[in-house]
Motif scaffolding. Structure first.
Motif, PDB file in Angstrom:
ATOM      1  N   PRO B  97       1.453  -0.486   0.593  1.00 29.31           N
ATOM      2  CA  PRO B  97       0.995  -1.826   0.228  1.00 29.31           C
ATOM      3  C   PRO B  97       1.295  -2.167  -1.233  1.00 29.31           C
ATOM      4  O   PRO B  97       1.677  -1.310  -2.021  1.00 29.31           O
ATOM      5  CB  PRO B  97      -0.512  -1.752   0.468  1.00 29.31           C
ATOM      6  CG  PRO B  97      -0.852  -0.316   0.326  1.00 29.31           C
ATOM      7  CD  PRO B  97       0.355   0.466   0.748  1.00 29.31           C
ATOM      8  N   GLY B 101      -6.138  -3.524  -1.929  1.00 25.28           N
ATOM      9  CA  GLY B 101      -6.996  -3.072  -0.852  1.00 25.28           C
ATOM     10  C   GLY B 101      -7.529  -1.653  -0.963  1.00 25.28           C
ATOM     11  O   GLY B 101      -8.159  -1.152  -0.049  1.00 25.28           O
ATOM     12  N   ILE B 102      -7.282  -1.003  -2.081  1.00 29.94           N
ATOM     13  CA  ILE B 102      -7.675   0.398  -2.181  1.00 29.94           C
ATOM     14  C   ILE B 102      -8.862   0.512  -3.123  1.00 29.94           C
ATOM     15  O   ILE B 102      -8.936  -0.168  -4.129  1.00 29.94           O
ATOM     16  CB  ILE B 102      -6.494   1.237  -2.701  1.00 29.94           C
ATOM     17  CG1 ILE B 102      -5.434   1.320  -1.616  1.00 29.94           C
ATOM     18  CG2 ILE B 102      -6.937   2.625  -3.102  1.00 29.94           C
ATOM     19  CD1 ILE B 102      -4.058   1.325  -2.143  1.00 29.94           C
ATOM     20  N   ASP B 103      -9.787   1.374  -2.748  1.00 26.81           N
ATOM     21  CA  ASP B 103     -10.932   1.627  -3.609  1.00 26.81           C
ATOM     22  C   ASP B 103     -10.525   2.692  -4.627  1.00 26.81           C
ATOM     23  O   ASP B 103     -10.488   3.871  -4.317  1.00 26.81           O
ATOM     24  CB  ASP B 103     -12.101   2.099  -2.744  1.00 26.81           C
ATOM     25  CG  ASP B 103     -13.274   2.543  -3.584  1.00 26.81           C
ATOM     26  OD1 ASP B 103     -13.268   2.268  -4.801  1.00 26.81           O
ATOM     27  OD2 ASP B 103     -14.194   3.153  -3.022  1.00 26.81           O
ATOM     28  N   TRP B 104     -10.217   2.267  -5.846  1.00 27.41           N
ATOM     29  CA  TRP B 104      -9.686   3.211  -6.844  1.00 27.41           C
ATOM     30  C   TRP B 104     -10.732   4.196  -7.316  1.00 27.41           C
ATOM     31  O   TRP B 104     -10.411   5.202  -7.938  1.00 27.41           O
ATOM     32  CB  TRP B 104      -9.096   2.449  -8.036  1.00 27.41           C
ATOM     33  CG  TRP B 104      -7.907   1.664  -7.613  1.00 27.41           C
ATOM     34  CD1 TRP B 104      -7.849   0.306  -7.433  1.00 27.41           C
ATOM     35  CD2 TRP B 104      -6.622   2.179  -7.239  1.00 27.41           C
ATOM     36  NE1 TRP B 104      -6.604  -0.029  -6.974  1.00 27.41           N
ATOM     37  CE2 TRP B 104      -5.834   1.082  -6.854  1.00 27.41           C
ATOM     38  CE3 TRP B 104      -6.069   3.466  -7.202  1.00 27.41           C
ATOM     39  CZ2 TRP B 104      -4.518   1.233  -6.422  1.00 27.41           C
ATOM     40  CZ3 TRP B 104      -4.766   3.602  -6.777  1.00 27.41           C
ATOM     41  CH2 TRP B 104      -3.997   2.496  -6.400  1.00 27.41           C
ATOM     42  N   ASP B 105     -11.990   3.895  -7.042  1.00 25.83           N
ATOM     43  CA  ASP B 105     -13.059   4.801  -7.473  1.00 25.83           C
ATOM     44  C   ASP B 105     -13.375   5.820  -6.384  1.00 25.83           C
ATOM     45  O   ASP B 105     -14.285   6.620  -6.498  1.00 25.83           O
ATOM     46  CB  ASP B 105     -14.308   3.965  -7.801  1.00 25.83           C
ATOM     47  CG  ASP B 105     -15.385   4.809  -8.447  1.00 25.83           C
ATOM     48  OD1 ASP B 105     -15.020   5.727  -9.202  1.00 25.83           O
ATOM     49  OD2 ASP B 105     -16.570   4.576  -8.178  1.00 25.83           O
ATOM     50  N   PHE B 106     -12.627   5.792  -5.299  1.00 26.44           N
ATOM     51  CA  PHE B 106     -12.929   6.672  -4.177  1.00 26.44           C
ATOM     52  C   PHE B 106     -12.800   8.139  -4.584  1.00 26.44           C
ATOM     53  O   PHE B 106     -11.854   8.517  -5.274  1.00 26.44           O
ATOM     54  CB  PHE B 106     -11.961   6.378  -3.033  1.00 26.44           C
ATOM     55  CG  PHE B 106     -12.366   6.995  -1.721  1.00 26.44           C
ATOM     56  CD1 PHE B 106     -13.260   6.355  -0.885  1.00 26.44           C
ATOM     57  CD2 PHE B 106     -11.851   8.216  -1.330  1.00 26.44           C
ATOM     58  CE1 PHE B 106     -13.635   6.912   0.322  1.00 26.44           C
ATOM     59  CE2 PHE B 106     -12.216   8.787  -0.115  1.00 26.44           C
ATOM     60  CZ  PHE B 106     -13.115   8.129   0.704  1.00 26.44           C
ATOM     61  N   VAL B 113      -5.038  12.086  -0.796  1.00 23.35           N
ATOM     62  CA  VAL B 113      -4.449  10.802  -0.415  1.00 23.35           C
ATOM     63  C   VAL B 113      -3.140  11.036   0.337  1.00 23.35           C
ATOM     64  O   VAL B 113      -2.880  10.412   1.362  1.00 23.35           O
ATOM     65  CB  VAL B 113      -4.219   9.928  -1.664  1.00 23.35           C
ATOM     66  CG1 VAL B 113      -3.486   8.649  -1.287  1.00 23.35           C
ATOM     67  CG2 VAL B 113      -5.548   9.607  -2.325  1.00 23.35           C
ATOM     68  N   ILE B 153      -7.662   9.795  -7.754  1.00 24.45           N
ATOM     69  CA  ILE B 153      -6.620   8.792  -7.552  1.00 24.45           C
ATOM     70  C   ILE B 153      -6.719   7.624  -8.540  1.00 24.45           C
ATOM     71  O   ILE B 153      -5.700   7.044  -8.927  1.00 24.45           O
ATOM     72  CB  ILE B 153      -6.641   8.298  -6.080  1.00 24.45           C
ATOM     73  CG1 ILE B 153      -5.535   7.281  -5.819  1.00 24.45           C
ATOM     74  CG2 ILE B 153      -7.983   7.749  -5.680  1.00 24.45           C
ATOM     75  CD1 ILE B 153      -4.168   7.867  -5.886  1.00 24.45           C
ATOM     76  N   GLY B 154      -7.920   7.299  -8.983  1.00 23.59           N
ATOM     77  CA  GLY B 154      -8.072   6.189  -9.929  1.00 23.59           C
ATOM     78  C   GLY B 154      -7.641   6.531 -11.345  1.00 23.59           C
ATOM     79  O   GLY B 154      -7.426   5.647 -12.165  1.00 23.59           O
ATOM     80  N   PHE B 165       1.483   6.723  -3.428  1.00 23.60           N
ATOM     81  CA  PHE B 165       1.480   6.060  -2.122  1.00 23.60           C
ATOM     82  C   PHE B 165       2.842   6.160  -1.447  1.00 23.60           C
ATOM     83  O   PHE B 165       2.931   6.194  -0.217  1.00 23.60           O
ATOM     84  CB  PHE B 165       0.987   4.618  -2.258  1.00 23.60           C
ATOM     85  CG  PHE B 165      -0.498   4.585  -2.465  1.00 23.60           C
ATOM     86  CD1 PHE B 165      -1.350   4.760  -1.392  1.00 23.60           C
ATOM     87  CD2 PHE B 165      -1.046   4.489  -3.738  1.00 23.60           C
ATOM     88  CE1 PHE B 165      -2.728   4.804  -1.578  1.00 23.60           C
ATOM     89  CE2 PHE B 165      -2.409   4.538  -3.928  1.00 23.60           C
ATOM     90  CZ  PHE B 165      -3.260   4.700  -2.845  1.00 23.60           C
TER      91      PHE B 165
END
Ligand SMILES: Nc1ncnc2c1ncn2[C@@H]1O[C@H](COP(=O)(O)OP(=O)(O)OP(=O)(O)O)[C@@H](O)[C@H]1O
Ligand SMILES: [Mg+2]
Lengths: 311, 264
Positions: B97, B101-106, B113, B153-154, B165
């Motif tokens: 993408p 749409g991605i939660d960077w704090d995940f 990932v 990831i963030g 990605f």
């Protein structure tokens, strides 16, 4: 306190409290990451009309109709929240706010109109719980744990909560990957063919089951705090989802055990003679754990999270 | 009416050949509100080729990809993948993408990932073994991110996140790669490295479709071009389609003219 007293008076509430805490914390982790943690608060408000309707319909305050009424009310509200979010195109937090205040108001109205003051007490019980009353008179010694006869006298909340926890733990394990992917990257999950809408609704459904099950046993104060505090505290301890879950379970157990013990003995140690509410103390301990991790947790400073000044 | 679509080799393929195309879009209309942002869009992507989707900001390029993938529900239209309905071919597609749409704090490190690219093969309970960890690391190494495997990831730069990605898409072992602006916010060296990876995929028979904004590199990187602005403007081999008059139709306006004449 001797062994027998511990087993009959303290072991059941500690176990029930711990099971309820874990059962709420597990889905709470995913709700937190999806920014839907307040759904637990919503559920605790919307079950009121369900309880009242169940009482009016059955005329009794027995557990099963009340739990069924609460669960139905919760599922209706989840459907409403989802419908409002879709049709109004507003974020889920706002939709929850609308639905839970409306449902709660409806519950209060029902209560007034039907003049069901006799269940007033029970509503309070549902909100504050009564962990201390869940005793096991047949449990006289450690040997009672092996006696079927004694085990049959366990408070019914204990096996019920154990089964709910088992179901939730199994579901979490089985659907771990879809949950993780769809929580992290919804679009990607859809390109894998995952039904992300159904996954999201099922998560709320599972949360409802733990919330309603735990309400009946321990009251809504514990439910709301266990959905939010252990997962939030765990998030500040690690940057790995697997570890976050493990920490949240540990924090949930610590809150339940320490909270119960402090509620029973804390006031005595302070020279007061009355014990305080176990539910309140458990929630307080979980809040303190959250405060500690917010001050000193290794992962409290993150992208998109305003830094707390550290001392 | 049979519309001709020029291929890389100058052959002409009728639209009926869409049956074999890795991705064929027919009459796709998508809207977020009242007005469609993609309208009656047709496109046929050539197998084993690299195609650029080009158009101004807001032309509906990202929307086209999302609707083609079923992430957004279109109002109407038909999408086939290798001749079959897309919903049954999802395992052949990898999508990167446009940084959204991605939660960077995940709470997931880079390696997790990329591992998500393997989840379809792993299924619900499949055990993650040494092979899978090696696959993850080799995909990360291909985009030069193997040194960041344990970083959350963030906590990466935008270009590094983009590379992660792409590594996840590589791990999916797909036949069709859809990338939404893979070069956005990426430095020159990384851009060259990504182009090299995409060209390797093509030489392995994979199909690559990328939304691309830098008009000056279009002929160098891509075989085919799809020009769009809400609807299709031109489609075919870069040499024939990537012309000033087509670009003017897509971009319009004086500002665009300056950029376009510099590009072509
Ligand atoms: N989620 C959304 N809700 C409403 N409108 C949207 C949404 N996403 C995009 N749009 C609108 O749809 C149109 C097409 O958007 P899209 O993202 O597909 O464009 P694009 O070609 O990818 O642009 P860019 O080059 O800037 O990435 C734009 O006018 C945009 O404003
Ligand atoms: Mg875009």
């Amino acid at each position: 306190m001797n062994g027998a007293e511990f087993i009959s008076l303290s072991l059941p509430p500690i176990l029930i409290g711990s099971f309820a805490a874990i059962a709420c914390a597990l889905p709470g982790n995913f709700l937190l990451l999806r920014r839907q943690a307040l759904i637990s608060d919503a559920i605790s408000h919307v079950v009121l009309p369900g309880i009242v309707v169940a009482f009016i319909a059955t005329g009794t305050i027995s557990t099963w109709p009340i739990m069924a009424g609460a669960a139905i009310a919760a599922f209706i509200s989840i459907a409403l929240i989802d419908a409002i979010r879709r049709m109004g195109g507003i974020e889920s937090g706002a939709a929850m706010g609308v639905v839970f205040s409306a449902m709660f108001a409806f519950g209060v109205l029902l209560l007034e109109m039907t003049n069901t003051s006799s269940i007033h007490l029970d509503v309070e019980h549902a909100l504050y719980g009564n962990l201390e009353s869940l005793v096991w008179f047949e449990g006289q010694s450690w040997a009672s744990l092996l006696s079927f006869k004694a085990l049959a006298g366990l408070p019914p909340e204990l096996p019920r909560m154990a089964i709910i926890l088992l179901i939730i733990a199994l579901l979490t394990r089985l659907f771990w990957r879809p949950l993780k992917i769809s929580t992290f990257d919804d679009g990607f999950a859809r390109t894998l063919g995952l039904p992300t809408g159904i996954i999201g609704l099922s998560l709320m459904g599972v949360a409802t089951i733990s919330a309603v099950g735990a309400f009946d046993a321990v009251g809504s104060i514990i439910v709301i705090s266990m959905f939010i505090c252990p997962p939030s505290a765990a998030r500040m301890m690690t940057n790995r989802l697997e570890m976050q879950i493990a920490w949240s379970v540990a924090f949930a157990i610590i809150s339940a055990v320490l909270g119960y013990v402090l509620a029973g003995y804390g006031p005595l140690w302070l020279g007061l003679d009355n014990a305080v509410s176990a539910a309140g103390m458990i929630a307080t301990v979980s809040g303190l754990i959250l405060a500690m991790t917010a001050i000193a947790g290794p992962c409290r400073k993150r992208a998109g999270v305003p830094a707390l000044s550290s001392g | 009416m049979v519309l001709g679509v020029a291929t890389r080799n100058g052959r002409h393929v009728s639209e009926d050949a869409s049956g074999h195309s890795p991705l064929a879009i027919r009459g796709l209309t998508v809207s977020y509100g009242e007005k469609p942002v993609v309208f009656s869009m047709d496109a046929t992507f050539e197998s084993g080729a690299m195609t650029a989707i080009i158009g101004p900001n807001g032309a509906g390029k990202s929307t086209l990809l999302k609707a083609a993938l079923g992430i957004l529900a279109p109002l109407s239209g038909k999408v086939t993948c290798f001749g079959k309905p897309l919903s049954r071919q999802l395992e052949k597609i990898a999508y990167v993408p446009q940084r959204a749409g991605i939660d960077w704090d995940f709470p997931a490190p880079v390696r997790d990932v990329v591992m998500m690219g393997l989840y379809r093969n792993l299924g619900l309970m499949g055990r993650i073994g040494a092979i899978h960890h090696e696959k993850v690391m080799s995909c990360l190494a291909r985009v030069g991110m193997d040194g960041f495997a344990d970083r959350q990831i963030g906590r990466l730069s935008g270009g590094q996140q983009q590379r992660v990605f792409i590594a996840r898409a590589l791990a999916q072992c797909a036949d069709l790669f859809l990338l939404d602006e893979p070069f956005a916010g990426v430095d020159v060296a990384t851009e060259k490295a990504i182009v090299k990876i995409l060209k390797e995929l093509r030489s392995n028979g994979k199909t690559v479709v990328a939304v691309h904004h830098d008009l000056s590199t279009v002929p160098e990187y891509f075989d085919n071009v799809l020009l769009m602005n809400t609807t299709r403007i031109a489609e075919g081999a870069a040499g024939e389609t990537f012309t000033q008059s087509n670009l003017l139709k897509a971009y319009g306006g004086a500002l665009a003219r300056v950029q376009i004449s510099a590009a072509v």
